[in-house]
Write a protein that holds these residues in place. Structure first.
Motif, PDB file in Angstrom:
ATOM      1  N   TRP A 114       0.846  -1.186   0.000  1.00 29.19           N
ATOM      2  CA  TRP A 114       0.000   0.000   0.000  1.00 29.19           C
ATOM      3  C   TRP A 114       0.890   1.247   0.000  1.00 29.19           C
ATOM      4  O   TRP A 114       1.905   1.293   0.697  1.00 29.19           O
ATOM      5  N   ILE A 115       0.459   2.246  -0.758  1.00 34.46           N
ATOM      6  CA  ILE A 115       1.174   3.526  -0.781  1.00 34.46           C
ATOM      7  C   ILE A 115       0.348   4.545   0.000  1.00 34.46           C
ATOM      8  O   ILE A 115      -0.833   4.759  -0.304  1.00 34.46           O
ATOM      9  N   LYS A 116       0.969   5.180   0.966  1.00 33.33           N
ATOM     10  CA  LYS A 116       0.253   6.183   1.773  1.00 33.33           C
ATOM     11  C   LYS A 116       0.101   7.474   0.977  1.00 33.33           C
ATOM     12  O   LYS A 116       1.079   8.029   0.490  1.00 33.33           O
ATOM     13  N   ILE A 117      -1.152   7.926   0.891  1.00 37.86           N
ATOM     14  CA  ILE A 117      -1.411   9.217   0.246  1.00 37.86           C
ATOM     15  C   ILE A 117      -1.688  10.256   1.329  1.00 37.86           C
ATOM     16  O   ILE A 117      -1.154  11.351   1.315  1.00 37.86           O
ATOM     17  N   VAL A 118      -2.593   9.881   2.269  1.00 38.94           N
ATOM     18  CA  VAL A 118      -2.940  10.744   3.405  1.00 38.94           C
ATOM     19  C   VAL A 118      -2.868   9.872   4.661  1.00 38.94           C
ATOM     20  O   VAL A 118      -3.453   8.785   4.694  1.00 38.94           O
ATOM     21  N   GLY A 119      -2.167  10.338   5.668  1.00 34.11           N
ATOM     22  CA  GLY A 119      -1.910   9.508   6.847  1.00 34.11           C
ATOM     23  C   GLY A 119      -3.098   9.357   7.783  1.00 34.11           C
ATOM     24  O   GLY A 119      -3.325   8.296   8.350  1.00 34.11           O
ATOM     25  N   GLY A 120      -3.894  10.419   7.962  1.00 27.20           N
ATOM     26  CA  GLY A 120      -5.040  10.360   8.860  1.00 27.20           C
ATOM     27  C   GLY A 120      -4.625  10.151  10.308  1.00 27.20           C
ATOM     28  O   GLY A 120      -3.458  10.311  10.673  1.00 27.20           O
ATOM     29  N   ASP A 121      -5.620   9.783  11.145  1.00 29.23           N
ATOM     30  CA  ASP A 121      -5.318   9.611  12.571  1.00 29.23           C
ATOM     31  C   ASP A 121      -4.981   8.165  12.928  1.00 29.23           C
ATOM     32  O   ASP A 121      -4.851   7.818  14.103  1.00 29.23           O
ATOM     33  N   GLY A 122      -4.875   7.298  11.899  1.00 30.66           N
ATOM     34  CA  GLY A 122      -4.399   5.931  12.141  1.00 30.66           C
ATOM     35  C   GLY A 122      -5.486   4.930  12.486  1.00 30.66           C
ATOM     36  O   GLY A 122      -5.173   3.792  12.838  1.00 30.66           O
ATOM     37  N   THR A 123      -6.767   5.323  12.394  1.00 28.03           N
ATOM     38  CA  THR A 123      -7.844   4.402  12.772  1.00 28.03           C
ATOM     39  C   THR A 123      -8.462   3.699  11.564  1.00 28.03           C
ATOM     40  O   THR A 123      -8.559   2.473  11.528  1.00 28.03           O
ATOM     41  N   ASN A 124      -8.862   4.513  10.589  1.00 30.96           N
ATOM     42  CA  ASN A 124      -9.585   3.981   9.425  1.00 30.96           C
ATOM     43  C   ASN A 124      -8.916   4.449   8.134  1.00 30.96           C
ATOM     44  O   ASN A 124      -8.333   5.540   8.103  1.00 30.96           O
ATOM     45  N   THR A 125      -9.061   3.642   7.079  1.00 28.46           N
ATOM     46  CA  THR A 125      -8.473   4.074   5.808  1.00 28.46           C
ATOM     47  C   THR A 125      -9.284   3.634   4.604  1.00 28.46           C
ATOM     48  O   THR A 125      -9.955   2.594   4.645  1.00 28.46           O
ATOM     49  N   PHE A 126      -9.209   4.450   3.570  1.00 25.70           N
ATOM     50  CA  PHE A 126      -9.623   4.003   2.244  1.00 25.70           C
ATOM     51  C   PHE A 126      -8.422   3.347   1.565  1.00 25.70           C
ATOM     52  O   PHE A 126      -7.279   3.792   1.745  1.00 25.70           O
ATOM     53  N   LEU A 127      -8.696   2.295   0.794  1.00 27.32           N
ATOM     54  CA  LEU A 127      -7.641   1.661  -0.010  1.00 27.32           C
ATOM     55  C   LEU A 127      -8.177   1.568  -1.445  1.00 27.32           C
ATOM     56  O   LEU A 127      -9.152   0.866  -1.697  1.00 27.32           O
ATOM     57  N   THR A 128      -7.555   2.337  -2.341  1.00 32.01           N
ATOM     58  CA  THR A 128      -8.080   2.374  -3.707  1.00 32.01           C
ATOM     59  C   THR A 128      -7.122   1.692  -4.661  1.00 32.01           C
ATOM     60  O   THR A 128      -5.922   1.581  -4.404  1.00 32.01           O
ATOM     61  N   THR A 129      -7.650   1.248  -5.788  1.00 35.92           N
ATOM     62  CA  THR A 129      -6.816   0.841  -6.909  1.00 35.92           C
ATOM     63  C   THR A 129      -7.384   1.480  -8.158  1.00 35.92           C
ATOM     64  O   THR A 129      -8.595   1.666  -8.274  1.00 35.92           O
ATOM     65  N   GLY A 130      -6.499   1.851  -9.073  1.00 31.41           N
ATOM     66  CA  GLY A 130      -6.957   2.427 -10.335  1.00 31.41           C
ATOM     67  C   GLY A 130      -7.416   3.858 -10.185  1.00 31.41           C
ATOM     68  O   GLY A 130      -7.099   4.555  -9.210  1.00 31.41           O
ATOM     69  N   ALA A 131      -8.226   4.262 -11.161  1.00 34.19           N
ATOM     70  CA  ALA A 131      -8.539   5.675 -11.352  1.00 34.19           C
ATOM     71  C   ALA A 131      -9.509   6.252 -10.331  1.00 34.19           C
ATOM     72  O   ALA A 131      -9.884   7.424 -10.415  1.00 34.19           O
TER      73      ALA A 131
END
Lengths: 253, 291
Positions: free
Chosen positions: B176-193
């Motif tokens: 995974w490549i970090k785009i926005v770090g956030g507060d470390g609890t939840n994340t979006f994980l995208t692929t593609g456009a």
């Protein structure tokens, strides 16, 4: 092999056997001791169901051990009953029809662009000429004047359920192939001298890929298999195997 | 993404004489920079995708690394068996390039909606899927593939996408490549456009503090790397412009089964609502549930 593995396609193997024997025995630059040497001629079996015939020829010329053939179709064997590139001396796996010629076209195009002198040979079935991919490849090879490419159609006149004529008639086949920019020749696919003369002298016309329409007999050499559709599928019993071998031996005595 | 692709491909081709470009009679005003510069390594196969993919495999077997370029489903489903048997089974270095992934060609109708491609590609054991999220990731993926020739599928958007990365990021399959770090609890994980779309969602009040990651390189071989990355999060929402069925999110979910429900994974992809519908990419994405 086919009997032991209870496999199919013995008729298809017998119609191709003479073509394979001439290619490997008298035409292709191919060293069984060094089957991946860069300047070898490339052979693609597009009718992958005739694998047993290719494995047999490779054993005959010493590329495989004869004992390897005992494993044909067995559990865990690499010798699957459709031709496999995991076998020493085999370039490409097939089994689904219509794949060999496009792949061979890519090889011939690569050879042209790399200024390599080796040739690419593709052995096809008559039934697989129904596949659109082959006509795409025929058109491409003709347009790009790939005269380092040689195709052979094993024209045994029988498909899976009925004759070629009754299924999707290919005729006039030679005229169709010529119209796609190929140089076509028709000959007896069991006549070694005719096969050798034709396959050793390509390109027959500069700038044109060459295609042999080899008129063959499905099940050639075994009276009860010849020209019988069921031998696309049936596996010979022990008795039938003995009879077939006796016929083949006596005809070559 | 198209222009980043062709620009980067030409740059790599100048360094590596194996790289070739095969097109299925598509790419007007896109492929010329490559074709003009490397005519000996450019092939227009005509409108004949089965032969296109078969001949690319044949070229690859003789030392080339062909990039096979066409639109949406054409270099995928029309020649699916050539990809399965000729390219992937023989482990040949062919990179299939589909421009107009997802609903980029939304107005052109169902034939041009590439929303089932991940499903096919992720079933092939050694196929590496490269689905960059912005033009910088396109360059990163092309560089990676040029240096690691293998059966691979590069899924591009269309043209004019914004850059989220300031520079070309490092990409590694399955990471995974970090785009926005956030507060470390939840994340979006995208692929593609869909990367810019998920970036917009971060501004919504429901997602305050959420992180954003991109995963441009993935496939069957990188499933084993997912659980260790996912376990750090309480919730993960996967995002893709592909059907929810058999896509990226379900791949992630399968990869994380050993974690027994931690994190909670939600798959945000397209629903069957989009079938047969016509519209702009953003309108169809919203109709399918990407909003």
């Amino acid at each position: 092999m086919v009997h032991r593995a209870r496999a199919s396609h013995v008729g298809s193997c017998l119609s191709s056997a003479d073509i394979l024997a001439v290619l490997y025995g008298a035409v292709m630059r191919f060293d069984p001791a060094a089957p991946t040497t860069p300047d070898r001629d490339r052979f693609i079996l597009s009718k992958g169901h005739a694998a047993a015939a290719v494995y047999s020829v490779l054993a005959q010329i010493g590329c495989l051990a004869h004992t390897d053939l005992d494993e044909y179709g067995n559990d865990g064997s690499l010798l699957m009953t459709h031709v496999s590139h995991k076998i020493r001396g085999v370039e490409f796996s097939t089994g689904s029809l219509g794949h060999g010629l496009p792949f061979g076209v890519g090889k011939a195009l690569a050879a042209r662009r790399l200024h390599a002198v080796w040739r690419t040979f593709v052995l096809m079935s008559d039934g697989e000429m129904d596949e659109g991919s082959n006509w795409e490849a025929l058109m491409f090879a003709g347009h790009h004047r790939l005269d380092n490419l040689v195709a052979v159609i094993d024209y045994n006149k029988l498909q899976s359920l009925a004759s070629v004529k009754a299924t999707l008639d290919l005729e006039p086949l030679s005229a169709k192939l010529e119209s796609f920019g190929w140089s076509a020749r028709e000959l007896d696919g069991h006549d070694h001298a005719a096969l050798q003369e034709a396959l050793s002298t390509t390109p027959w016309a500069p700038g044109k890929p060459s295609i042999v329409i080899a008129h063959t007999v499905k099940g050639k050499g075994v009276s009860f298999m010849e020209n019988r559709v069921e031998w696309h599928y049936k596996s010979p019993s022990a008795t039938q195997l003995d009879e077939a071998l006796a016929e083949l031996r006596s005809s070559h005595a | 993404m198209r222009s980043a692709f062709i620009d980067e491909l030409a740059a790599q081709a100048a360094l590596d004489s194996r790289i070739a470009l095969v097109v299925g009679d598509l790419g007007f005003s896109v492929v010329e920079p490559f074709a003009d510069r490397f005519p000996d390594r450019f092939v227009n196969s005509g409108v004949a995708e089965q032969n296109m993919m078969g001949l690319a495999a044949g070229m690859a077997s003789e030392g080339y690394h062909p990039f096979v370029y066409s639109i949406a489903n054409f270099p995928v489903f029309r020649c699916a068996e050539q990809i399965r048997n000729d390219v992937e089974y023989h482990d040949l270095p062919v990179t299939i390039v589909a421009v107009g992934g997802g609903l980029a060609y939304g107005n052109l109708g169902y034939s041009h909606h590439a929303v089932q491609d991940y499903g096919f590609m992720r079933m092939l054991p050694s196929m590496l899927i490269a689905a960059p999220g912005d033009p910088m990731e396109v360059r990163a993926c092309v560089r990676y593939l040029a240096r690691h020739p293998q059966p691979s599928y590069l899924r591009l958007g269309k043209a004019g996408e914004a850059c989220l990365h300031g520079d070309v990021p490092e990409v590694t399959p399955g990471r995974w490549i970090k785009i926005v770090g956030g507060d470390g609890t939840n994340t979006f994980l995208t692929t593609g456009a869909t990367l810019p779309l998920a970036r917009e969602w971060l501004d919504h009040q429901d997602y305050q503090g959420w992180a954003l990651h991109s995963l441009p390189l993935w496939g069957m071989r990188t499933k084993a790397l997912q659980a260790a990355q996912a376990v750090a999060w309480k919730r993960v929402i996967s995002v893709e412009d592909h059907l929810q069925d058999a896509g990226f999110g379900s791949w992630l979910l399968e990869s994380c089964l050993p974690l027994a429900g931690r994190p909670a994974i939600e798959i945000r992809g397209l629903s069957s609502e989009i079938f047969g519908k016509v519209g702009t990419q953003s309108r169809l994405n919203a109709l399918g549930g990407l909003k």
